[in-house]
Structures are given as C-alpha cells and as structure tokens.
Motif scaffolding. Structure first.
Motif, PDB file in Angstrom:
ATOM      1  N   LEU A 106       1.775  11.882   3.367  1.00 12.62           N
ATOM      2  CA  LEU A 106       1.939  11.876   1.913  1.00 12.62           C
ATOM      3  C   LEU A 106       0.841  11.066   1.242  1.00 12.62           C
ATOM      4  O   LEU A 106       0.354  10.079   1.805  1.00 12.62           O
ATOM      5  N   GLY A 107       0.464  11.469   0.035  1.00 10.88           N
ATOM      6  CA  GLY A 107      -0.534  10.715  -0.725  1.00 10.88           C
ATOM      7  C   GLY A 107      -1.813  10.533   0.057  1.00 10.88           C
ATOM      8  O   GLY A 107      -2.420  11.500   0.533  1.00 10.88           O
ATOM      9  N   GLY A 108      -2.241   9.269   0.210  1.00  5.59           N
ATOM     10  CA  GLY A 108      -3.458   8.987   0.967  1.00  5.59           C
ATOM     11  C   GLY A 108      -3.385   9.495   2.391  1.00  5.59           C
ATOM     12  O   GLY A 108      -4.400   9.905   2.964  1.00  5.59           O
ATOM     13  N   GLY A 109      -2.185   9.489   2.983  1.00  5.44           N
ATOM     14  CA  GLY A 109      -2.022  10.027   4.335  1.00  5.44           C
ATOM     15  C   GLY A 109      -2.281  11.523   4.382  1.00  5.44           C
ATOM     16  O   GLY A 109      -2.872  12.039   5.334  1.00  5.44           O
ATOM     17  N   PRO A 130       2.408  12.996  -3.761  1.00  4.50           N
ATOM     18  CA  PRO A 130       3.432  12.617  -4.750  1.00  4.50           C
ATOM     19  C   PRO A 130       2.962  11.657  -5.827  1.00  4.50           C
ATOM     20  O   PRO A 130       3.782  11.090  -6.549  1.00  4.50           O
ATOM     21  N   GLU A 131       1.658  11.469  -5.971  1.00 11.61           N
ATOM     22  CA  GLU A 131       1.146  10.428  -6.879  1.00 11.61           C
ATOM     23  C   GLU A 131       1.666  10.551  -8.308  1.00 11.61           C
ATOM     24  O   GLU A 131       1.925   9.537  -8.968  1.00 11.61           O
ATOM     25  N   LEU A 132       1.799  11.785  -8.830  1.00  8.47           N
ATOM     26  CA  LEU A 132       2.221  11.925 -10.232  1.00  8.47           C
ATOM     27  C   LEU A 132       3.632  11.403 -10.479  1.00  8.47           C
ATOM     28  O   LEU A 132       3.966  11.058 -11.604  1.00  8.47           O
ATOM     29  N   ILE A 137      -2.624   9.463 -10.058  1.00 13.84           N
ATOM     30  CA  ILE A 137      -3.154  10.726  -9.540  1.00 13.84           C
ATOM     31  C   ILE A 137      -3.748  10.489  -8.147  1.00 13.84           C
ATOM     32  O   ILE A 137      -4.040   9.352  -7.778  1.00 13.84           O
ATOM     33  N   PRO A 138      -3.938  11.557  -7.365  1.00 15.20           N
ATOM     34  CA  PRO A 138      -4.619  11.398  -6.078  1.00 15.20           C
ATOM     35  C   PRO A 138      -6.021  10.838  -6.296  1.00 15.20           C
ATOM     36  O   PRO A 138      -6.668  11.142  -7.300  1.00 15.20           O
ATOM     37  N   GLU A 157       0.863  23.380  -8.312  1.00 17.37           N
ATOM     38  CA  GLU A 157       2.311  23.160  -8.179  1.00 17.37           C
ATOM     39  C   GLU A 157       2.610  21.891  -7.382  1.00 17.37           C
ATOM     40  O   GLU A 157       3.422  21.056  -7.801  1.00 17.37           O
ATOM     41  N   MET A 158       1.932  21.738  -6.234  1.00 17.38           N
ATOM     42  CA  MET A 158       2.199  20.590  -5.365  1.00 17.38           C
ATOM     43  C   MET A 158       1.826  19.270  -6.038  1.00 17.38           C
ATOM     44  O   MET A 158       2.569  18.291  -5.963  1.00 17.38           O
ATOM     45  N   ILE A 159       0.659  19.246  -6.699  1.00 14.79           N
ATOM     46  CA  ILE A 159       0.191  17.994  -7.298  1.00 14.79           C
ATOM     47  C   ILE A 159       0.963  17.665  -8.573  1.00 14.79           C
ATOM     48  O   ILE A 159       1.355  16.519  -8.796  1.00 14.79           O
TER      49      ILE A 159
END
Length: 257
Positions: A106-109, A130-132, A137-138, A157-159
């Motif tokens: 997730l995220g950085g991972g 999941p940053e939002l 944000i990523p 959609e994912m972001i």
C-alpha cells in the motif's frame, strides 16, 4: 540491525524488508535499500533479485509518523524526489527485481512494487494507493507508474477512491504477473528467479537496458510534477487533518482547504 536483509542463494539474491510491524518505508529504510543495491552491483554475483517483506506485510506504506516531523513544502518535495530517484534506480537496475508480495502493498509499498520488474502476489494480498484517504497524494511516482499497468481509467479509480484492490483483480489488470498461496510464495518466486538466472548475464543486462525505452518522454516530467504537488499538498489543512486522523485511527473531517 539493518532494516533490509540480504541473502545470496547461488545467483539469486533476496532482499527482505525488516521494519515491523508494517514494514513502513522510513528514510532509514530507503537509505538501507540504496546501500544494499550498491553492494549487489559491486559484488556482481546475483543475476536476479527477489524483494519481499518480513512479517505480516510486503510494505503497508511510507512512514507517516516521520512525515509529521517535516516542516516546509521543500522538505516534503525533497522526500518525494529521493524516493522517486531510488525507485527509478530499481526500475533501471541492470539486474531483474521480482517483488514477492504478501499481506499488503500500500502507498509507498505499492510504489516500490511498481518499480520492480515483475510482481508475484499471494491471493489474499491487497494492493493500492490510499493516500487520498489521508488528504495527501502519492509521492514516489505512483501517479505515473500505476496507469502504465492498469490503464488510465482504473488508475483514476484506484487513486481517487484510495481503495485497495485484491491481488486477483490486480492479476486480471496486468499489475501482478502470477498469483500464489501464502505458503508457496517464496518457492514460486525462487522458481521464476532461477529460470531467469539460468540465462546469460550479458543478455539479461541488455534486456534490462532496453525495456525502459518503452516509457514515454513525459514520464520524467510527470514524476517531477508529482514531487512538486506532493510538497504543496502537505501544507494544506486537509493534509494535517488527514494525517492526524490516521494517527488517531478516526475518520478525517476534510474542509476542502
């Protein structure tokens, strides 16, 4: 103890993220990863690298608590640029890197996994940016790499929702090369790595040089714009609220500011 472990088995090297409980990507961990890549290049023994996480997750994200210690937009932008540069190095590495994903990326991972050349995941793993949901944000090139793998519409959609997808869905979208059970992940990754390691090193290295040319010239521009936006968004009130809510394990109250 280093946050990154390394073992060499024949011509297959295994990098293991060791930062319990979530294998969060702190600055120290990213530095340790960079140093291990230096060692691997200097030794010139491994022909393939497997990257995996110790414990429950591959990596559940960047170290959010560390983010809160930063002050200026320039600090956040510099952090994003450092992560982007390291992940670009992985993508441009002369040795193939296979991400063996279990639990969650997730995220950085997730952005780290995206920088790897091949991804294998367990069927119950979750993958996403999941940053939002935190009002941010990523920042490690996720906005630029994810569309290359799942297409622009699915990346939006994912972001924008911040909701992770299952490894099964990730496989159907081409984000993951192979699915496996939790018990067989290491074996499946090693089998694939061994097949690659049986090939000629000069031929492997040439392929690793050639495939990155498929990226568009816009990629570098997009990554820089992402780093700038990452720095800017961290100064917002919603980002402060989102991160505080995450740390307090509550729902954020965004005010669109």
């Amino acid at each position: 103890m280093s946050a990154i472990g390394y073992e060499l088995n024949g011509q297959v090297g295994t990098l293991t993220i060791k930062s319990p409980p979530a294998n969060a990507l702190s600055s120290n961990l990213l530095n340790a990863l960079s140093e291990k890549l230096d060692e691997i290049e200097q030794e010139s023994l491994a022909k393939v690298i497997i990257l995996k996480g110790d414990g429950r997750f591959f990596s559940a994200g960047a170290d959010i608590k560390e983010f809160t210690s930063l002050q200026e937009a320039s600090d956040y932008q510099a952090l994003a640029e450092y992560g982007q540069k390291l992940f670009e190095r992985i993508e441009q590495f002369s040795i193939p890197v296979i991400a063996a994903i279990h639990g969650a990326a997730l995220g950085g991972g997730m952005e780290l996994a995206l920088a790897c050349h091949i991804r294998i995941a367990t069927e119950n793993a979750k993958l996403g940016l999941p940053e939002l949901t935190l009002g941010i944000i990523p920042g490690f090139a996720g906005t630029q790499r994810l569309p290359q793998h799942v297409g622009t519409a699915k990346a939006y959609e994912m972001i924008l929702t911040g909701e992770p997808i299952s490894a099964t869905d990730a496989y159907h979208f081409g984000l993951v090369n192979q699915l496996t059970s939790e018990e067989e992940l290491d074996e499946v990754a090693l089998t694939l790595a061994t097949k690659i390691a049986a090939k000629s090193r000069p031929a492997i290295n040439r392929v690793m040089q050639l495939l990155p040319y498929a990226k568009t010239a816009q990629f570098a521009t997009g990554v820089q714009k992402e780093a700038e936006a990452f720095g800017e968004i961290f100064g917002s009130e919603d980002a402060k609220e989102g991160i505080q809510a995450f740390l307090e394990k509550r729902k954020p109250n965004f005010r669109d500011q």
